[in-house]
Design an enzyme around this catalytic site. Structure first.
Site, PDB file in Angstrom:
ATOM      1  N   PRO A  61      21.571  32.632  17.267  1.00 12.77           N
ATOM      2  CG  PRO A  61      23.544  31.483  16.738  1.00 12.77           C
ATOM      3  CD  PRO A  61      22.597  32.530  16.220  1.00 12.77           C
ATOM      4  CG  LEU A 101      25.087  28.816  25.597  1.00 12.64           C
ATOM      5  CD1 LEU A 101      24.881  27.739  24.534  1.00 12.64           C
ATOM      6  CD2 LEU A 101      26.563  28.952  25.927  1.00 12.64           C
ATOM      7  CD  GLN A 118      26.253  29.045  16.769  1.00 12.43           C
ATOM      8  OE1 GLN A 118      26.101  29.101  17.985  1.00 12.43           O
ATOM      9  NE2 GLN A 118      26.617  30.102  16.047  1.00 12.43           N
ATOM     10  CB  CYS A 157      30.904  31.711  21.262  1.00 13.66           C
ATOM     11  SG  CYS A 157      30.539  31.792  23.027  1.00 13.66           S
ATOM     12  CG  HIS A 166      29.061  39.858  16.544  1.00 11.79           C
ATOM     13  ND1 HIS A 166      28.570  39.269  17.688  1.00 11.79           N
ATOM     14  CD2 HIS A 166      29.104  41.182  16.814  1.00 11.79           C
ATOM     15  CE1 HIS A 166      28.323  40.205  18.597  1.00 11.79           C
ATOM     16  NE2 HIS A 166      28.654  41.367  18.077  1.00 11.79           N
ATOM     17  CG  ASN A 171      24.917  38.988  15.129  1.00 12.08           C
ATOM     18  OD1 ASN A 171      25.749  38.437  15.831  1.00 12.08           O
ATOM     19  ND2 ASN A 171      23.747  39.357  15.600  1.00 12.08           N
ATOM     20  N   GLY A 172      24.933  42.131  15.215  1.00 17.06           N
ATOM     21  CA  GLY A 172      25.553  42.973  16.228  1.00 17.06           C
ATOM     22  C   GLY A 172      24.898  44.330  16.368  1.00 17.06           C
ATOM     23  N   GLY A 208      19.701  39.472  17.508  1.00 13.82           N
ATOM     24  CA  GLY A 208      19.741  38.589  18.667  1.00 13.82           C
ATOM     25  C   GLY A 208      18.934  39.088  19.835  1.00 13.82           C
ATOM     26  NE  ARG A 209      22.148  40.259  25.142  1.00 14.75           N
ATOM     27  CZ  ARG A 209      22.444  38.996  25.425  1.00 14.75           C
ATOM     28  NH1 ARG A 209      22.864  38.194  24.490  1.00 14.75           N
ATOM     29  NH2 ARG A 209      22.287  38.527  26.641  1.00 14.75           N
TER      30      ARG A 209
END
Length: 331
Positions: A14, A16, A66, A96, A168, A208-209, A230-231
């Site tokens: 997820p 933002l 989420q 977050c 993460h 994650n990460g 993610g990215r």
């Protein structure tokens, strides 16, 4: 698709302002098996907001909502609404670190109150039958010992009934670093997450990460139940075209990125008819041809033309003409 171990095996994080419904629809064209997550949605937005913050397209399944919040009753109400709308999973944001998240008392600052997180998970689990999971960090500020992490996970698992955690592998600094810096400056500690899985073998754990390739994902899957990217998945979405074959063992043909773009046309035309701007959809598609000659021209053409009045799929066709004949044929 059923909610089981395999559906947590690979997911797109997820993010933002990024993983909105248009992004998720696009990502689903690239992978049928990846679990997709909404952007974080606050309980206040769902309960008091004027818009429909639970909107999604049926094509997105499996899709997880989420939630951001710290009031167990409000979280339970939102979880109930989400299940009624057909979401496959609820995820609580305990990772977050942004200021606006802390001001609402949710996100990473909740790591300091494991009992509240447990109460929140239990409140949601009591009213829904779909899985309720937690995404968290490995620590916050000076509370970054392995014992602290074990205590947090143990409390949320035992008292809240949470059986799935997405970790993460960085701690979060709640002050002094921006959200972007919190994704880059605190060092990654993958071995700590591996140890957590060894110490809590009955729990489903995803990592994650900093994961950028499916080879890295496979290495993590030797230790853990799932991987969340993610990215890299957003900026280089072609990585998703290999997920079903490489991580889920599907005997599916190679995904043709040009065909993916054209498969978006009916969706885009339906959205344009509803008043959506083309650029709101195509912004998520800019990285599709990364590494292929013509990718820069593809990005530039979309960026310069998708926002213009009357922009439609002809903009995409013109952009494809700049790159389509340069794509290497896949087996």
């Amino acid at each position: 698709m059923t909610n089981n171990f395999s559906s947590q095996r690979f997911s797109v994080a997820p993010m933002l302002d990024w993983t909105d419904r248009h992004c998720r629809y696009f990502h689903r064209q690239l992978s049928g098996d990846a679990l997709l997550y909404t952007e974080m949605v606050t309980t206040g937005a769902i309960i008091h907001g004027k818009g429909d913050y639970l909107a999604y397209n049926e094509e997105e399944h499996p899709v997880a909502l989420q939630l951001g919040g710290s009031d167990p009753a409000a979280l339970a109400e939102c979880a109930k609404q989400a299940e009624a709308r057909g979401y496959d999973q609820i995820n609580l944001n305990v990772g977050c670190p942004s200021d606006r998240v802390q001001n609402g008392r949710f996100g990473a600052c909740l790591m300091a109150d494991a009992q509240l997180v447990a109460d929140s998970v239990k409140a949601m689990r009591d009213v829904v039958s779909i899985p309720v999971t937690v995404k968290t960090r490995i620590g916050i500020d000076e509370q970054d010992s392995y014992a602290f992490l074990c205590d947090f996970v143990g409390t949320v698992a035992e008292r809240g009934g949470c059986d799935t955690f997405i970790i993460h592998a960085r701690k979060a600094w709640l002050s002094g670093l921006s959200p972007k810096e919190n994704r880059e400056i605190p060092p990654l500690d993958y071995p700590r997450v591996y140890q957590l899985k060894r110490d809590f073998p009955a729990l489903t754990m995803a990592i994650n990460g900093g994961i950028k390739t499916l080879e890295e994902a496979k290495a993590h899957l030797a230790h853990l139940d799932g991987v969340m990217i993610g990215r890299e998945a957003y900026q280089n979405p072609s990585i998703l075209t290999q997920v079903d074959r490489e991580l889920f063992g599907r005997a599916t043909p190679a995904v043709d990125p040009v065909a993916v773009v054209r498969a978006m046309y009916p969706y885009i035309e339906a959205e344009l008819a509803q008043g959506t701007y083309l650029g709101h959809i195509t912004r998520h598609m800019l990285g599709l041809f990364q590494g292929i000659p013509g990718a820069r021209q593809w990005r530039r053409h979309l960026s310069e033309n998708a926002h213009k009045p009357g922009a439609d799929v002809r903009v995409l066709e013109a952009a494809l003409a700049l790159v389509a004949d340069k794509i290497p044929q896949q087996a």
